[in-house]
Write an enzyme that holds these catalytic residues in place. Structure first.
Site, PDB file in Angstrom:
ATOM      1  N   SER A 160       0.849  -1.288   0.080  1.00  0.00           N
ATOM      2  CA  SER A 160       0.063   0.088  -0.007  1.00  0.00           C
ATOM      3  C   SER A 160       0.797   1.255   0.159  1.00  0.00           C
ATOM      4  CB  SER A 160      -0.891   0.039   1.225  1.00  0.00           C
ATOM      5  OG  SER A 160      -1.849  -1.141   1.084  1.00  0.00           O
ATOM      6  N   ALA A 161       2.203   1.221   0.170  1.00  0.00           N
ATOM      7  CA  ALA A 161       3.012   2.265   0.144  1.00  0.00           C
ATOM      8  C   ALA A 161       2.691   3.229   0.954  1.00  0.00           C
ATOM      9  CB  ALA A 161       3.023   3.009  -1.293  1.00  0.00           C
ATOM     10  N   ILE A 162       2.165   3.033   2.174  1.00  0.00           N
ATOM     11  CA  ILE A 162       1.607   3.743   3.356  1.00  0.00           C
ATOM     12  C   ILE A 162       2.895   3.665   4.511  1.00  0.00           C
ATOM     13  CG2 ILE A 162      -0.123   4.327   5.020  1.00  0.00           C
ATOM     14  CD1 ILE A 162      -0.900   4.657   2.082  1.00  0.00           C
ATOM     15  N   HIS A 164       2.673   4.096   8.027  1.00  0.00           N
ATOM     16  CA  HIS A 164       1.706   4.084   8.970  1.00  0.00           C
ATOM     17  C   HIS A 164       1.885   4.750  10.244  1.00  0.00           C
ATOM     18  CE1 HIS A 164      -0.901   1.234   7.004  1.00  0.00           C
ATOM     19  NE2 HIS A 164       0.144   0.670   6.315  1.00  0.00           N
ATOM     20  N   GLU A 187       4.702  -8.461   7.976  1.00  0.00           N
ATOM     21  CA  GLU A 187       3.615  -7.998   7.081  1.00  0.00           C
ATOM     22  C   GLU A 187       3.454  -6.453   7.500  1.00  0.00           C
ATOM     23  OE1 GLU A 187      -0.330  -9.960   7.987  1.00  0.00           O
ATOM     24  OE2 GLU A 187       0.661 -10.727   9.946  1.00  0.00           O
ATOM     25  N   SER A 188       2.260  -5.940   7.113  1.00  0.00           N
ATOM     26  CA  SER A 188       1.861  -4.452   7.466  1.00  0.00           C
ATOM     27  C   SER A 188       1.865  -4.407   8.946  1.00  0.00           C
ATOM     28  CB  SER A 188       0.619  -4.306   7.021  1.00  0.00           C
ATOM     29  OG  SER A 188       0.380  -3.033   7.432  1.00  0.00           O
TER      30      SER A 188
END
Length: 479
Positions: free
Chosen positions: A45-47, A49, A337-338
């Site tokens: 997602s290229a975020i 966070h 993961e994220s």
């Protein structure tokens, strides 16, 4: 014998390589694919966070917040695009306010700065196209957007410039304990001996972990479908718009990209095949439906491509980082993961600290943490650009019309450290073929430049290595 071998050239492996390059250590990174950033790191997602989602007290929460705080300096040092556009977790019914408040409280415990819950009127001012059902949102100004490809590539280039060796097309098949360390054997039978192994193998990290640990883990590939829309749609939202997170992750978001596009996704679908990265009609329909719940008028008809990535999901939903008690010198960097992309610089720092504790190396006096990115002529003034083209005419020849990429940029992408050797490698470095026509017009010219610069025939130019040839031969050979 190497001092350190890293398995995997994704964002975690590259971050580890960069941090370890600070020391006087003989370090090798082995990658199964033809380039860096070919697994999970190329499709996320290229975020960046903020850090409110991960469970308080977890390693995931700690490294998320640390990595977020490191991103400004890292972006400056590595000359990569990064912007703190802020995120909004949107609540679309009054009955869910409790979950929004829980998320806020968790963020406070995790040390996230600047968060606040905003009401409908302020939310509509910030995002006019937010759903009419929206009642409130959690606003986190420290969240941001980045180019995941360039972040990964930049850390790898910087590690290489500081002495780390890279070997591509070398999938590791087996690891065995030997006197003084470990022996890694590739699929082709090549062996590499090392004192320390860092297991940053993404969805395959469980394979190597389970060779030495009595506590077995299973990494489940969790598929995520995305839809990327044209730059004409890029201004629909300015913040990253999230739903309230659920059991399968942060949910389907709508966000601008650092390059001015708009995208939506991902789905969260657990699959069995770790190499299955195919989008599906069902998955894309889920993206369309999920995006429309929180943002009005998402222009799906302006989609220019869809793509899919597999996250390295572990049922414990926690990063697995550390030296195995049963295997001294074997360091896990697994289940990333994220928010793995956000956490990557902090992950690299943590793993390098473990290596330092094991090998007690000296630090380099001449370590250079800075890297110069590929010149983008569009950032220059007219006078500067004219001067550049006069001195280097290749910067006046546009190859990719959609993205305005010049031959000069493509040559730089090929010739620089760990340069591109494939069409996808060019796309990730300079966005050639990443625009509206998706390389429909510029493919032949890109192939010609790759052929010339790599001294290979056109028939050997590939899209992504591993036999993905684009042309078979010359059309008049049989005449």
């Amino acid at each position: 014998m190497f001092d350190v071998i890293i398995i995997g050239a994704g964002v975690s492996g590259a971050a580890c390589a960069r941090e370890i390059s600070r020391f006087n250590l003989k370090t090798l990174l082995l990658e199964a694919a033809e380039d860096v950033c070919c697994g999970t790191s190329k499709a996320n997602s290229a975020i960046i966070h903020a850090g409110y989602d991960a469970k308080e007290g977890s390693l995931m929460a700690k490294l998320n917040v640390e990595g977020n705080a490191m991103m400004d300096d890292l972006a400056r040092d590595l000359d990569i695009p990064f912007r703190r556009n802020g995120s909004l977790v949107v609540c679309i019914d009054e009955g869910s306010r409790g979950k929004l408040n829980e998320l806020y409280e968790r963020g406070i415990k995790n040390g996230v700065k600047g968060m606040r819950i905003i009401e409908r009127d302020e939310l509509k001012e910030m995002e006019p196209d937010i759903s009419d059902d929206a009642v409130a949102a959690l606003y986190a100004p420290t969240a941001g957007i980045v180019c995941p490809f360039i972040l990964n590539i930049a850390m790898a280039e910087n590690a290489y410039e500081n002495g780390v060796e890279f070997k591509f097309n070398t999938p590791v098949e087996n690891i065995e304990k030997i006197e003084g360390g470990y022996r890694l054997t590739s699929r082709d039978g090549e062996t590499f001996d090392t004192k320390v192994v860092i297991n940053a193998a993404g969805v395959y990290a469980d394979k190597f972990h389970n060779m030495f640990s009595s506590e077995k883990i299973e990494i489940i590939p969790r598929r995520g479908d995305y839809i990327l829309m044209d730059k004409e749609a890029g201004g629909l939202v300015s913040h990253t718009i999230f739903p309230l997170p659920g059991p399968m992750g942060k949910g389907i978001l709508v966000a601008p990209t650092i390059h001015g596009n708009l995208f939506a996704g991902p789905t969260s679908i657990d699959i069995e095949d770790k190499e299955d990265r195919a989008t599906t009609g069902d998955g894309l329909n889920r993206v369309i439906k999920g995006a429309g719940l929180y943002v009005k008028n998402v222009p799906i008809r302006q989609a220019i491509t869809s793509f899919c990535g597999n996250r390295a999901h572990w049922a414990g939903h926690e990063f697995i980082i550390g030296e195995l008690p049963e295997a001294p010198g074997f360091i896990d960097c697994a289940a990333i993961e994220s928010p793995g992309l956000t956490s990557s610089p902090a992950i690299g720092k943590m793993v390098a600290g473990i290596v330092e504790g094991i090998l007690k190396p000296e630090r380099k006096e001449n370590w250079n943490g800075k890297r110069k990115g590929i010149l983008d002529p569009s950032t220059l003034s007219v006078e500067e650009r004219n001067k550049l083209i006069k001195e280097h005419p290749e910067y006046g020849r546009v190859v990719c019309r959609c993205e305005g990429v010049t031959e000069g940029e493509i040559i730089d992408a090929i010739r620089r450290p760990l340069g591109a050797t494939t069409m996808d490698g060019l796309k990730r470095r300079v966005r050639a073929g990443a625009g509206r026509c998706q390389a429909g017009f510029c493919t032949p010219r890109q192939m010609e430049i790759l052929s010339r610069e790599l001294s290979i025939p056109m028939e050997e130019v590939t899209k992504r290595g591993n036999g993905s040839y684009i042309v078979k031969g010359h059309s008049k050979d049989d005449i």
